[in-house]
Motif scaffolding. Structure first.
Motif, PDB file in Angstrom:
ATOM      1  N   ARG A  16     110.876 -18.340  22.207  1.00  0.00           N
ATOM      2  CA  ARG A  16     111.987 -17.782  22.842  1.00  0.00           C
ATOM      3  C   ARG A  16     111.455 -16.550  23.743  1.00  0.00           C
ATOM      4  NH1 ARG A  16     113.596 -21.953  21.197  1.00  0.00           N
ATOM      5  NH2 ARG A  16     114.568 -22.447  19.267  1.00  0.00           N
ATOM      6  N   GLY A  17     111.759 -17.000  24.826  1.00  0.00           N
ATOM      7  CA  GLY A  17     111.256 -16.026  26.041  1.00  0.00           C
ATOM      8  C   GLY A  17     109.760 -15.964  25.887  1.00  0.00           C
ATOM      9  N   ALA A  18     109.026 -14.750  25.774  1.00  0.00           N
ATOM     10  CA  ALA A  18     107.738 -14.472  25.607  1.00  0.00           C
ATOM     11  C   ALA A  18     107.111 -14.918  24.493  1.00  0.00           C
ATOM     12  CB  ALA A  18     106.993 -13.236  26.221  1.00  0.00           C
ATOM     13  N   ARG A  19     108.101 -14.693  23.116  1.00  0.00           N
ATOM     14  CA  ARG A  19     107.765 -14.705  21.748  1.00  0.00           C
ATOM     15  C   ARG A  19     107.702 -15.982  21.094  1.00  0.00           C
ATOM     16  NH1 ARG A  19     106.164 -10.370  19.259  1.00  0.00           N
ATOM     17  NH2 ARG A  19     106.948 -10.962  17.136  1.00  0.00           N
ATOM     18  N   SER A  20     107.013 -16.107  20.160  1.00  0.00           N
ATOM     19  CA  SER A  20     107.182 -17.434  19.420  1.00  0.00           C
ATOM     20  C   SER A  20     106.979 -17.045  17.970  1.00  0.00           C
ATOM     21  CB  SER A  20     105.824 -18.387  19.623  1.00  0.00           C
ATOM     22  OG  SER A  20     104.729 -17.743  19.051  1.00  0.00           O
ATOM     23  N   ASN A  21     107.588 -18.237  17.058  1.00  0.00           N
ATOM     24  CA  ASN A  21     107.672 -17.898  15.750  1.00  0.00           C
ATOM     25  C   ASN A  21     106.120 -17.807  14.887  1.00  0.00           C
ATOM     26  OD1 ASN A  21     107.087 -20.908  16.302  1.00  0.00           O
ATOM     27  ND2 ASN A  21     107.932 -21.548  14.347  1.00  0.00           N
ATOM     28  N   PHE A  22     105.128 -18.324  15.800  1.00  0.00           N
ATOM     29  CA  PHE A  22     103.614 -18.315  15.269  1.00  0.00           C
ATOM     30  C   PHE A  22     103.189 -16.981  15.642  1.00  0.00           C
ATOM     31  CE2 PHE A  22     103.584 -22.417  13.855  1.00  0.00           C
ATOM     32  CZ  PHE A  22     102.456 -23.011  13.601  1.00  0.00           C
ATOM     33  N   GLU A  23     103.500 -16.256  16.745  1.00  0.00           N
ATOM     34  CA  GLU A  23     103.171 -14.940  16.970  1.00  0.00           C
ATOM     35  C   GLU A  23     103.616 -14.000  15.962  1.00  0.00           C
ATOM     36  OE1 GLU A  23     103.481 -11.498  20.474  1.00  0.00           O
ATOM     37  OE2 GLU A  23     104.858 -13.486  20.882  1.00  0.00           O
ATOM     38  N   THR A  24     104.814 -14.281  15.466  1.00  0.00           N
ATOM     39  CA  THR A  24     105.575 -13.384  14.448  1.00  0.00           C
ATOM     40  C   THR A  24     104.557 -13.667  13.164  1.00  0.00           C
ATOM     41  OG1 THR A  24     107.778 -13.513  15.285  1.00  0.00           O
ATOM     42  CG2 THR A  24     107.653 -13.045  13.121  1.00  0.00           C
ATOM     43  N   ARG A  28     102.310 -10.861  11.344  1.00  0.00           N
ATOM     44  CA  ARG A  28     102.263 -10.253   9.799  1.00  0.00           C
ATOM     45  C   ARG A  28     100.984 -10.543   9.260  1.00  0.00           C
ATOM     46  NH1 ARG A  28     107.703 -13.881   8.437  1.00  0.00           N
ATOM     47  NH2 ARG A  28     109.294 -12.440   9.493  1.00  0.00           N
ATOM     48  N   VAL A  29     100.388 -11.693   9.484  1.00  0.00           N
ATOM     49  CA  VAL A  29      98.858 -11.830   8.918  1.00  0.00           C
ATOM     50  C   VAL A  29      98.088 -10.815   9.364  1.00  0.00           C
ATOM     51  CG1 VAL A  29      96.834 -13.402   9.117  1.00  0.00           C
ATOM     52  CG2 VAL A  29      98.955 -14.179   8.888  1.00  0.00           C
ATOM     53  N   SER A  31      98.932  -7.771  10.231  1.00  0.00           N
ATOM     54  CA  SER A  31      99.002  -6.267   9.556  1.00  0.00           C
ATOM     55  C   SER A  31      98.647  -6.266   8.319  1.00  0.00           C
ATOM     56  CB  SER A  31     100.627  -6.409   9.930  1.00  0.00           C
ATOM     57  OG  SER A  31     101.077  -5.339   9.078  1.00  0.00           O
ATOM     58  N   ARG A  32      98.718  -7.446   7.720  1.00  0.00           N
ATOM     59  CA  ARG A  32      98.351  -7.489   6.379  1.00  0.00           C
ATOM     60  C   ARG A  32      96.996  -7.152   6.078  1.00  0.00           C
ATOM     61  NH1 ARG A  32     100.277  -6.823   0.939  1.00  0.00           N
ATOM     62  NH2 ARG A  32      98.920  -7.821  -0.313  1.00  0.00           N
ATOM     63  N   ALA A  33      96.285  -8.032   7.015  1.00  0.00           N
ATOM     64  CA  ALA A  33      94.513  -7.620   6.866  1.00  0.00           C
ATOM     65  C   ALA A  33      94.362  -6.101   7.100  1.00  0.00           C
ATOM     66  CB  ALA A  33      94.041  -8.412   8.272  1.00  0.00           C
ATOM     67  N   ALA A  34      95.206  -5.428   7.967  1.00  0.00           N
ATOM     68  CA  ALA A  34      94.947  -4.168   8.240  1.00  0.00           C
ATOM     69  C   ALA A  34      95.249  -3.327   6.923  1.00  0.00           C
ATOM     70  CB  ALA A  34      95.537  -3.601   9.517  1.00  0.00           C
ATOM     71  N   ASP A  35      96.524  -3.544   6.398  1.00  0.00           N
ATOM     72  CA  ASP A  35      96.844  -2.918   5.323  1.00  0.00           C
ATOM     73  C   ASP A  35      95.810  -2.904   4.181  1.00  0.00           C
ATOM     74  OD1 ASP A  35      99.107  -2.232   6.591  1.00  0.00           O
ATOM     75  OD2 ASP A  35     100.554  -3.620   5.498  1.00  0.00           O
ATOM     76  N   ASP A  36      95.244  -4.269   4.065  1.00  0.00           N
ATOM     77  CA  ASP A  36      94.487  -4.486   2.856  1.00  0.00           C
ATOM     78  C   ASP A  36      93.157  -3.847   3.088  1.00  0.00           C
ATOM     79  OD1 ASP A  36      96.220  -6.307   1.787  1.00  0.00           O
ATOM     80  OD2 ASP A  36      95.070  -8.201   2.346  1.00  0.00           O
ATOM     81  N   PRO A 155      90.652  -6.259  12.071  1.00  0.00           N
ATOM     82  CA  PRO A 155      91.856  -5.728  11.486  1.00  0.00           C
ATOM     83  C   PRO A 155      91.824  -4.158  11.131  1.00  0.00           C
ATOM     84  CG  PRO A 155      90.297  -6.803   9.858  1.00  0.00           C
ATOM     85  CD  PRO A 155      89.777  -6.860  10.973  1.00  0.00           C
ATOM     86  N   ASP A 156      90.887  -3.391  11.146  1.00  0.00           N
ATOM     87  CA  ASP A 156      90.770  -1.968  10.963  1.00  0.00           C
ATOM     88  C   ASP A 156      90.927  -1.288  12.210  1.00  0.00           C
ATOM     89  OD1 ASP A 156      88.262  -2.965  11.706  1.00  0.00           O
ATOM     90  OD2 ASP A 156      86.945  -1.465  10.473  1.00  0.00           O
ATOM     91  N   ASP A 157      90.833  -2.032  13.574  1.00  0.00           N
ATOM     92  CA  ASP A 157      90.931  -1.154  14.679  1.00  0.00           C
ATOM     93  C   ASP A 157      92.373  -1.099  14.937  1.00  0.00           C
ATOM     94  OD1 ASP A 157      90.772  -0.478  17.580  1.00  0.00           O
ATOM     95  OD2 ASP A 157      89.610  -2.379  17.935  1.00  0.00           O
ATOM     96  N   PRO A 158      92.811   0.060  15.258  1.00  0.00           N
ATOM     97  CA  PRO A 158      94.030   0.641  15.519  1.00  0.00           C
ATOM     98  C   PRO A 158      94.576   0.199  16.752  1.00  0.00           C
ATOM     99  CG  PRO A 158      92.659   2.423  15.746  1.00  0.00           C
ATOM    100  CD  PRO A 158      91.772   1.371  15.051  1.00  0.00           C
ATOM    101  N   ASP A 159      93.617  -0.044  17.828  1.00  0.00           N
ATOM    102  CA  ASP A 159      94.033  -0.642  19.313  1.00  0.00           C
ATOM    103  C   ASP A 159      94.336  -2.141  19.028  1.00  0.00           C
ATOM    104  OD1 ASP A 159      93.866   1.888  20.260  1.00  0.00           O
ATOM    105  OD2 ASP A 159      91.519   1.353  20.777  1.00  0.00           O
ATOM    106  N   SER A 160      93.909  -2.600  17.916  1.00  0.00           N
ATOM    107  CA  SER A 160      94.221  -4.272  17.815  1.00  0.00           C
ATOM    108  C   SER A 160      95.417  -4.685  17.437  1.00  0.00           C
ATOM    109  CB  SER A 160      93.138  -4.863  16.986  1.00  0.00           C
ATOM    110  OG  SER A 160      93.675  -4.526  15.421  1.00  0.00           O
ATOM    111  N   GLY A 161      96.456  -3.775  17.307  1.00  0.00           N
ATOM    112  CA  GLY A 161      97.882  -4.320  16.987  1.00  0.00           C
ATOM    113  C   GLY A 161      98.819  -3.290  17.241  1.00  0.00           C
TER     114      GLY A 161
END
Length: 161
Positions: A16-24, A28-29, A31-36, A155-161
């Motif tokens: 949908r435009g530039a975004r995809s359901n796989f990107e979403t 999440r994956v 973000s969760r890796a960084a949280d863990d 996942p621990d790099d703040p610039d990666s997401g």
């Protein structure tokens, strides 16, 4: 567990435009890796401040500590069906992406699920990029796969997401 087999997996990639359901899902994956990773650091820091507790359980309750580790010989996806749709095109691409085998997994539940999901997402995105004729769609799929790889490899790099 020696082997897990998933057969007849249907997957839809929607742009949908530039975004995809796989990107979403990839967001999440990652973000969760960084949280863990952050939670593991907090836990180690906190544990250093407390008395040592017997690894076999909890002193106060007397209950044995729950184990969250798995050893899986292989997880196999057989016949991954993929459908690709984009809001800028009436073309719909349907194809069989073949299979995927992920071997020798040894991790906690979250890490194991994340590893399997990342490998699955990467496989589907790259297979879809090989199948589509639309250059914009192909580049979008490849870019989503590259972004996912980059984000989960750091996942621990703040610039990666």
């Amino acid at each position: 567990i020696d082997r897990v087999v998933l057969s007849g997996v249907d997957t839809i990639i929607e742009f949908r435009g530039a975004r995809s359901n796989f990107e979403t899902l990839g967001d999440r994956v990652a973000s969760r890796a960084a949280d863990d990773a952050a939670a593991a650091g907090d836990y180690e820091e906190e544990a250093g401040d407390k008395e040592e507790v017997d690894a076999s359980g909890d002193e106060e309750t007397g209950k044995e500590a729950a184990r969250d580790d798995w050893q899986v010989g292989s997880i196999q996806f057989e016949s991954i069906r993929v459908r690709v749709e984009a809001d800028w095109s009436s073309d719909v691409v349907d194809f069989d992406a073949g299979g995927l085998s992920i071997d020798s997994l040894d991790a906690g539940t979250d890490a194991l699920a994340r590893t399997v999901l990342i490998r699955f997402l990467d496989r589907v995105l790259m297979a879809a990029a090989e199948q589509v004729d639309d250059d914009r769609l192909r580049e979008g799929l490849m870019e989503k796969a590259r972004e996912l790889r980059d984000r989960v490899s750091r996942p621990d790099d703040p610039d990666s997401g």
